[in-house]
Design an enzyme around this catalytic site. Structure first.
Site, PDB file in Angstrom:
ATOM      1  CB  VAL A  28      -0.961   0.007   1.216  1.00 31.41           C
ATOM      2  CG1 VAL A  28      -1.623   1.372   1.401  1.00 31.41           C
ATOM      3  CG2 VAL A  28      -2.019  -1.084   1.055  1.00 31.41           C
ATOM      4  CB  ALA A  31       0.316   1.471  -4.390  1.00 33.01           C
ATOM      5  CD  GLU A  32      -2.491   5.335  -1.121  1.00 33.04           C
ATOM      6  OE1 GLU A  32      -2.380   6.502  -1.520  1.00 33.04           O
ATOM      7  OE2 GLU A  32      -3.571   4.723  -1.142  1.00 33.04           O
ATOM      8  CB  SER A  33       3.875   7.789  -0.419  1.00 32.09           C
ATOM      9  OG  SER A  33       4.520   6.736   0.297  1.00 32.09           O
ATOM     10  CE1 TYR A 118      -3.449   2.635  -3.619  1.00 29.17           C
ATOM     11  CE2 TYR A 118      -5.380   1.307  -3.112  1.00 29.17           C
ATOM     12  CZ  TYR A 118      -4.226   1.961  -2.709  1.00 29.17           C
ATOM     13  OH  TYR A 118      -3.860   1.921  -1.386  1.00 29.17           O
TER      14      TYR A 118
END
Length: 131
Positions: A28, A31-33, A118
């Site tokens: 996560v 993928a997020e940051s 995502y």
């Protein structure tokens, strides 16, 4: 950017506290940051786990750019989503990305390209066990 290993201690602590899979949290985060603690999205999501301001506030986050705080809050939030969606990881990820209301409204993964992409990215990172 830093690799996830820079944050392993925080990830491990938060995952042990809240009973989550470290590999999922890393996927996560990647993928997020991309492991950038200063990341801010166009919508205002902040930090490693890209917490929205409202979510940060709900989770009592003082500084969303503090890695330990951001990771702990992100892990807590992901854990509540997994509980809410009966440990269905794709649904919890959809909720993390699009909001739990959207998942509820569509009775599953919402038909948003961004959310579907995502989920695929996170699951790909997860499957290859993010380094």
């Amino acid at each position: 950017g830093k690799s996830s290993s820079f944050y392993d201690k925080h990830i491990m602590n938060a995952c042990q506290r809240h009973g989550l899979d470290q590999k999922l949290v890393k996927a996560v985060m990647k993928a997020e940051s991309g492991f950038d603690p200063r990341a801010v999205s166009p919508k205002g999501a902040a930090g490693l786990m890209q917490l929205m301001p409202g979510t940060s506030k709900d989770l009592g986050v003082g500084d969303p750019f503090d890695p330990a705080e951001n990771i702990d809050a992100g892990v807590r939030y992901l854990k509540t989503l997994l509980k809410r969606f009966n440990n269905n990881v794709p649904l919890a990820l959809a909720a993390y990305n699009a909001g739990p209301e959207a998942v509820q409204e569509y009775g599953g993964i919402p038909p948003y390209n961004e959310t579907q992409t995502y989920i695929r990215r996170v699951l790909d990172f997860y499957a290859s066990s993010v380094r």
